[in-house]
Scaffold this motif. Structure first.
Motif, mmCIF file in Angstrom:
data_model
loop_
_atom_site.group_PDB
_atom_site.id
_atom_site.type_symbol
_atom_site.label_atom_id
_atom_site.label_comp_id
_atom_site.label_asym_id
_atom_site.label_seq_id
_atom_site.Cartn_x
_atom_site.Cartn_y
_atom_site.Cartn_z
ATOM 1 N N LEU A 1 -42.118 72.879 19.239
ATOM 2 C CA LEU A 1 -41.892 74.110 19.988
ATOM 3 C C LEU A 1 -40.504 74.117 20.608
ATOM 4 O O LEU A 1 -39.791 75.129 20.532
ATOM 5 N N MET A 2 -40.098 73.023 21.223
ATOM 6 C CA MET A 2 -38.771 72.978 21.829
ATOM 7 C C MET A 2 -37.686 73.196 20.783
ATOM 8 O O MET A 2 -36.672 73.852 21.048
ATOM 9 N N SER A 3 -37.893 72.680 19.592
ATOM 10 C CA SER A 3 -36.927 72.891 18.516
ATOM 11 C C SER A 3 -36.888 74.355 18.101
ATOM 12 O O SER A 3 -35.817 74.909 17.820
ATOM 13 N N GLU A 4 -38.051 75.000 18.050
ATOM 14 C CA GLU A 4 -38.136 76.388 17.617
ATOM 15 C C GLU A 4 -37.489 77.348 18.613
ATOM 16 O O GLU A 4 -36.997 78.409 18.221
ATOM 17 N N ILE A 5 -37.476 76.992 19.897
ATOM 18 C CA ILE A 5 -36.931 77.909 20.903
ATOM 19 C C ILE A 5 -35.503 77.542 21.318
ATOM 20 O O ILE A 5 -34.982 78.091 22.299
ATOM 21 N N GLY A 6 -34.870 76.641 20.568
ATOM 22 C CA GLY A 6 -33.458 76.384 20.804
ATOM 23 C C GLY A 6 -33.104 75.082 21.469
ATOM 24 O O GLY A 6 -31.944 74.865 21.836
ATOM 25 N N TYR A 7 -34.066 74.173 21.621
ATOM 26 C CA TYR A 7 -33.797 72.884 22.253
ATOM 27 C C TYR A 7 -34.030 71.726 21.289
ATOM 28 O O TYR A 7 -34.557 70.679 21.671
ATOM 29 N N MET A 8 -33.643 71.890 20.024
ATOM 30 C CA MET A 8 -33.824 70.815 19.062
ATOM 31 C C MET A 8 -32.984 69.604 19.458
ATOM 32 O O MET A 8 -31.780 69.727 19.666
ATOM 33 N N PRO A 9 -33.604 68.429 19.553
ATOM 34 C CA PRO A 9 -32.821 67.240 19.895
ATOM 35 C C PRO A 9 -31.862 66.860 18.777
ATOM 36 O O PRO A 9 -32.107 67.137 17.606
ATOM 37 N N ASN A 10 -30.755 66.237 19.159
ATOM 38 C CA ASN A 10 -29.722 65.814 18.216
ATOM 39 C C ASN A 10 -30.033 64.392 17.757
ATOM 40 O O ASN A 10 -29.542 63.424 18.329
ATOM 41 N N ASP B 1 -29.808 65.630 27.046
ATOM 42 C CA ASP B 1 -29.169 66.369 25.948
ATOM 43 C C ASP B 1 -29.847 66.160 24.600
ATOM 44 O O ASP B 1 -29.407 66.716 23.593
ATOM 45 N N GLY B 2 -30.914 65.354 24.557
ATOM 46 C CA GLY B 2 -31.651 65.164 23.321
ATOM 47 C C GLY B 2 -30.939 64.335 22.278
ATOM 48 O O GLY B 2 -31.321 64.350 21.114
ATOM 49 N N SER B 3 -29.936 63.587 22.667
ATOM 50 C CA SER B 3 -29.205 62.731 21.718
ATOM 51 C C SER B 3 -29.674 61.289 21.856
ATOM 52 O O SER B 3 -30.422 60.947 22.763
ATOM 53 N N PHE B 4 -29.233 60.431 20.923
ATOM 54 C CA PHE B 4 -29.560 59.018 21.048
ATOM 55 C C PHE B 4 -28.334 58.149 20.801
ATOM 56 O O PHE B 4 -27.363 58.560 20.161
ATOM 57 N N TYR B 5 -28.401 56.946 21.363
ATOM 58 C CA TYR B 5 -27.332 55.964 21.218
ATOM 59 C C TYR B 5 -27.935 54.649 20.764
ATOM 60 O O TYR B 5 -29.031 54.280 21.197
ATOM 61 N N CYS B 6 -27.215 53.946 19.917
ATOM 62 C CA CYS B 6 -27.649 52.596 19.562
ATOM 63 C C CYS B 6 -27.380 51.677 20.744
ATOM 64 O O CYS B 6 -26.697 52.052 21.705
ATOM 65 N N ALA B 7 -27.905 50.455 20.682
ATOM 66 C CA ALA B 7 -27.762 49.524 21.793
ATOM 67 C C ALA B 7 -26.299 49.188 22.067
ATOM 68 O O ALA B 7 -25.911 48.963 23.219
ATOM 69 N N ASP B 8 -25.463 49.160 21.038
ATOM 70 C CA ASP B 8 -24.045 48.823 21.216
ATOM 71 C C ASP B 8 -23.276 49.929 21.924
ATOM 72 O O ASP B 8 -22.306 49.659 22.638
ATOM 73 N N CYS B 9 -23.674 51.166 21.728
ATOM 74 C CA CYS B 9 -22.936 52.299 22.297
ATOM 75 C C CYS B 9 -23.486 52.774 23.640
ATOM 76 O O CYS B 9 -22.787 53.474 24.381
#
Length: 246
Positions: free
Chosen positions: A139-148, A169-177
């Motif tokens: 649902l969040m993706s359908e209404i404009g909040y799709m995670p990156n 912001d719905g993004s992800f980082y690896c352990a190094d970053c």
């Protein structure tokens, strides 16, 4: 006259005989509809306006208000009432939809998502935790909040074994970053990331076809709930009640 398929999200009694119902429709988002003489209506017409009835509605419009002319039930989802947890989870879904779907919004995919979730919930062929997670993230993706969630926002890594999902912001980082700087984040594993990718990116025909371990599902359920509540900027009493049953 307006003819539309939709599902009843809420019903409110007004006076001795009338009620209002909120309907999620394919073409017009959520509509508030006045049902005159609701308590006198029996048979198919009566069942078609009860909570979680998926029906074909004929509506009269006067200005910005809608009035029920007639209705024919398609599916009632009656068996949801056999389980307090299932009917409570469905009520949470309905509350979220009423909160975030605007009138006149094109909502065919959202209606399809809700109907599919209720179908599996009624049949008991998917776990409640899985259905809740699918509903929240899709649902969040359908209404404009799709995670990156395509790659690490820092280095572009696609499948890091250890990673951090940021709720803000719905993004992800690896352990190094990843650097902890007060952001709202979850430490997750690759299976959880892949489940999120499946939920937000796959087509509807395969949406409900995935499996994860119980531990991954627990993390996924916490993440999806936190993501929805953060971006909608509110909590839901129906969710609190549902969780009190677990």
């Amino acid at each position: 006259m307006i003819i539309s398929e939709g599902i009843v999200l809420r019903e409110r009694i007004v006076g001795e005989q009338d009620k209002f119902i909120d309907i999620l429709t394919k073409e017009s988002g959520v509509l508030e509809v006045s049902v005159k003489g609701a308590r006198k209506i029996t048979g198919k017409s009566g069942s078609s306006t009860q909570l979680f009835a998926y029906s074909r509605f004929c509506l009269n419009q006067k200005g910005e208000r809608f009035f029920l002319n007639s209705a024919e039930p398609i599916h009632i989802f009656y068996d949801l009432r056999n389980s307090l947890s299932r009917i409570s989870l469905a009520s949470y879904f309905a509350d979220v939809l009423r909160d975030c779907i605007n009138p006149e919004a094109q909502s065919a995919d959202i209606l399809r998502l809700f109907l599919n979730c209720l179908h599996f919930l009624e049949k008991g062929t998917r776990s409640e935790a899985q259905l809740k997670t699918i509903f929240e993230l899709r649902l969040m993706s359908e209404i404009g909040y799709m995670p990156n969630i395509i790659m690490c926002l820092g280095c572009g890594a696609f499948e890091p074994e250890e990673l951090f999902f940021c709720i803000d912001d719905g993004s992800f980082y690896c352990a190094d970053c990843f650097t902890e700087n007060g952001e709202n984040y979850y430490k997750i594993t690759l299976p959880v990331l892949n489940a999120v990718r499946h939920i937000v990116l796959t087509d509807f025909d395969r949406l409900f076809n995935f499996r994860v371990s119980d531990n991954s599902m627990s993390v996924l359920a916490e993440l999806s709930e936190a993501y929805l509540k953060h971006h909608l900027e509110r909590s839901f009493r129906t969710l609190d009640f549902y969780k009190s049953l677990l």
